[in-house]
Design an enzyme around this catalytic site. Structure first.
Site, PDB file in Angstrom:
ATOM      1  N   TYR A 196     -12.407  -2.159  -3.507  1.00  0.00           N
ATOM      2  CA  TYR A 196     -12.949  -2.239  -2.146  1.00  0.00           C
ATOM      3  C   TYR A 196     -14.484  -2.215  -2.126  1.00  0.00           C
ATOM      4  CZ  TYR A 196      -8.374  -1.767   0.169  1.00  0.00           C
ATOM      5  OH  TYR A 196      -7.095  -1.971   0.653  1.00  0.00           O
TER       6      TYR A 196
ATOM      7  N   ARG B 176       2.351  -7.216   8.925  1.00  0.00           N
ATOM      8  CA  ARG B 176       1.666  -6.151   9.660  1.00  0.00           C
ATOM      9  C   ARG B 176       2.132  -6.086  11.112  1.00  0.00           C
ATOM     10  NH1 ARG B 176      -4.200  -7.546   6.981  1.00  0.00           N
ATOM     11  NH2 ARG B 176      -4.197  -6.001   5.293  1.00  0.00           N
TER      12      ARG B 176
ATOM     13  N   PHE C 261     -15.701   3.709   7.184  1.00  0.00           N
ATOM     14  CA  PHE C 261     -14.340   4.117   6.824  1.00  0.00           C
ATOM     15  C   PHE C 261     -14.074   4.078   5.319  1.00  0.00           C
ATOM     16  CE2 PHE C 261     -14.317  -0.414   7.979  1.00  0.00           C
ATOM     17  CZ  PHE C 261     -13.782  -0.990   6.834  1.00  0.00           C
TER      18      PHE C 261
ATOM     19  N   LYS D 238       0.831  -1.206   0.000  1.00  0.00           N
ATOM     20  CA  LYS D 238       0.000   0.000   0.000  1.00  0.00           C
ATOM     21  C   LYS D 238       0.870   1.262   0.000  1.00  0.00           C
ATOM     22  CE  LYS D 238      -3.950  -2.231   2.273  1.00  0.00           C
ATOM     23  NZ  LYS D 238      -4.925  -2.160   3.395  1.00  0.00           N
TER      24      LYS D 238
ATOM     25  N   ARG E  25      -1.998 -14.631   3.441  1.00  0.00           N
ATOM     26  CA  ARG E  25      -2.793 -13.969   4.490  1.00  0.00           C
ATOM     27  C   ARG E  25      -2.164 -14.200   5.861  1.00  0.00           C
ATOM     28  NH1 ARG E  25      -6.983 -10.232   3.529  1.00  0.00           N
ATOM     29  NH2 ARG E  25      -7.833 -10.943   5.508  1.00  0.00           N
TER      30      ARG E  25
ATOM     31  N   ASN F 164      -1.959  -0.172   7.084  1.00  0.00           N
ATOM     32  CA  ASN F 164      -1.493  -1.512   7.468  1.00  0.00           C
ATOM     33  C   ASN F 164      -0.642  -2.192   6.396  1.00  0.00           C
ATOM     34  OD1 ASN F 164      -3.521  -2.135   5.708  1.00  0.00           O
ATOM     35  ND2 ASN F 164      -4.758  -3.312   7.152  1.00  0.00           N
TER      36      ASN F 164
ATOM     37  N   THR G 162      -5.669  -7.895  10.170  1.00  0.00           N
ATOM     38  CA  THR G 162      -5.958  -6.595   9.563  1.00  0.00           C
ATOM     39  C   THR G 162      -5.469  -5.445  10.440  1.00  0.00           C
ATOM     40  OG1 THR G 162      -7.914  -7.543   8.516  1.00  0.00           O
ATOM     41  CG2 THR G 162      -7.809  -5.136   8.653  1.00  0.00           C
TER      42      THR G 162
ATOM     43  N   GLU H  21      -9.551  -9.631  -8.206  1.00  0.00           N
ATOM     44  CA  GLU H  21      -8.564  -8.570  -8.028  1.00  0.00           C
ATOM     45  C   GLU H  21      -7.433  -8.666  -9.056  1.00  0.00           C
ATOM     46  OE1 GLU H  21      -7.663  -8.984  -3.843  1.00  0.00           O
ATOM     47  OE2 GLU H  21      -9.676  -8.282  -3.273  1.00  0.00           O
TER      48      GLU H  21
ATOM     49  N   HIS I 141      -1.958  -5.316   1.184  1.00  0.00           N
ATOM     50  CA  HIS I 141      -3.249  -5.935   0.874  1.00  0.00           C
ATOM     51  C   HIS I 141      -2.999  -7.328   0.328  1.00  0.00           C
ATOM     52  CE1 HIS I 141      -7.231  -6.707  -0.787  1.00  0.00           C
ATOM     53  NE2 HIS I 141      -6.584  -7.228  -1.824  1.00  0.00           N
TER      54      HIS I 141
HETATM   55  P1  DAT Z   1      -7.895  -6.972   5.032  1.00  0.00           P
HETATM   56  O1  DAT Z   1      -7.091  -5.856   4.394  1.00  0.00           O
HETATM   57  O2  DAT Z   1      -7.127  -7.650   6.123  1.00  0.00           O
HETATM   58  O3  DAT Z   1      -8.472  -7.931   4.031  1.00  0.00           O
HETATM   59  P2  DAT Z   1     -10.576  -5.884   5.266  1.00  0.00           P
HETATM   60  O4  DAT Z   1     -10.860  -6.458   3.919  1.00  0.00           O
HETATM   61  O5  DAT Z   1     -11.549  -6.206   6.367  1.00  0.00           O
HETATM   62  O6  DAT Z   1      -9.124  -6.277   5.790  1.00  0.00           O
HETATM   63  O7  DAT Z   1     -10.515  -4.301   5.168  1.00  0.00           O
HETATM   64  C1  DAT Z   1      -9.860  -3.684   4.074  1.00  0.00           C
HETATM   65  C2  DAT Z   1      -9.060  -2.529   4.567  1.00  0.00           C
HETATM   66  O8  DAT Z   1      -9.923  -1.546   5.130  1.00  0.00           O
HETATM   67  C3  DAT Z   1      -8.082  -2.874   5.696  1.00  0.00           C
HETATM   68  O9  DAT Z   1      -6.852  -3.386   5.219  1.00  0.00           O
HETATM   69  C4  DAT Z   1      -7.927  -1.562   6.385  1.00  0.00           C
HETATM   70  C5  DAT Z   1      -9.292  -0.914   6.243  1.00  0.00           C
HETATM   71  N1  DAT Z   1     -10.106  -1.139   7.445  1.00  0.00           N
HETATM   72  C6  DAT Z   1     -10.679  -2.291   7.831  1.00  0.00           C
HETATM   73  N2  DAT Z   1     -11.353  -2.150   8.982  1.00  0.00           N
HETATM   74  C7  DAT Z   1     -11.208  -0.840   9.331  1.00  0.00           C
HETATM   75  C8  DAT Z   1     -11.658  -0.044  10.413  1.00  0.00           C
HETATM   76  N3  DAT Z   1     -12.417  -0.550  11.386  1.00  0.00           N
HETATM   77  N4  DAT Z   1     -11.293   1.267  10.434  1.00  0.00           N
HETATM   78  C9  DAT Z   1     -10.537   1.788   9.455  1.00  0.00           C
HETATM   79  N5  DAT Z   1     -10.079   1.096   8.408  1.00  0.00           N
HETATM   80  C10 DAT Z   1     -10.394  -0.195   8.340  1.00  0.00           C
HETATM   81 MG    MG Z   2      -9.949  -7.765   2.632  1.00  0.00          MG
END
Ligand code: DAT
Ligand code: MG
Length: 148
Positions: free
Chosen positions: A49, A102, A57, A9, A85, A112, A91, A126, A115
């Site tokens: 996304y 991470r 968020f 990222k 993963r 973080n 996350t 993706e 991705h």
């Molecule tokens: P991951 O990236 O582990 O697949 P995710 O798909 O649940 O996680 O979320 C995508 C991204 O969104 C994540 O890398 C960071 C952001 N994110 C997730 N939960 C969040 C939250 N509660 N507040 C802010 N950003 C968040």
């Molecule tokens: Mg995800």
């Protein structure tokens, strides 16, 4: 052989972590089949996304992921989706174990570092969003016989 989409990222690019992250997946035994430095458009970010569109968020997420170049990668190997993963960690970096990307390099859930696709369906989706077929290389590496 399974493939996944991984992406350093904007925070990881700015913090000079591209090499470190590529090194971890190479050393593990996965094979790089595509990679590029690129800046994500708001349109691509919203598609990527889409599952988070209703989350509070979402706006911040799109703003962050388009805020600077990312390093998009396609990696191949047995069970690469799930193993990547695990190597990324949870996350929220404050919950991610030491030894994970991470856990070792992240501090906040917003920034973080990396991705990774979370299922075969999302990997396929993706990879299709970020790479044309002619940007992915199919090739045999000499070390494969010493990995499997
Ligand atoms: P991951 O990236 O582990 O697949 P995710 O798909 O649940 O996680 O979320 C995508 C991204 O969104 C994540 O890398 C960071 C952001 N994110 C997730 N939960 C969040 C939250 N509660 N507040 C802010 N950003 C968040
Ligand atoms: Mg995800």
């Amino acid at each position: 052989m399974e493939q996944t989409f991984l992406m350093v990222k904007p925070d990881g690019v700015q913090r000079n972590l591209i090499g470190e992250i590529v090194k971890r997946f190479e050393s593990k035994g996965f094979q790089l089949v595509g990679a590029k430095l690129m800046t994500i458009t708001p349109d691509l970010a919203e598609q990527h996304y889409a599952e988070h569109k209703e989350r509070p968020f979402f706006g911040e997420l799109v703003e962050f992921i388009t805020s600077g170049p990312v390093f998009a990668m396609a990696w191949e190997g047995e069970n690469v989706i799930a193993i990547a993963r695990e190597m990324m960690g949870k996350t929220n970096p404050s919950e991610a174990l030491p030894g994970t990307i991470r856990g070792d390099y992240g501090m906040t859930v917003g920034k973080n570092v990396i991705h990774g696709s979370d299922s075969p369906e999302s990997a396929n989706r993706e990879l299709g969003l970020f790479f044309n077929n002619d940007e992915l290389s199919s090739y045999t590496k000499q070390d494969t016989a010493w990995i499997y």
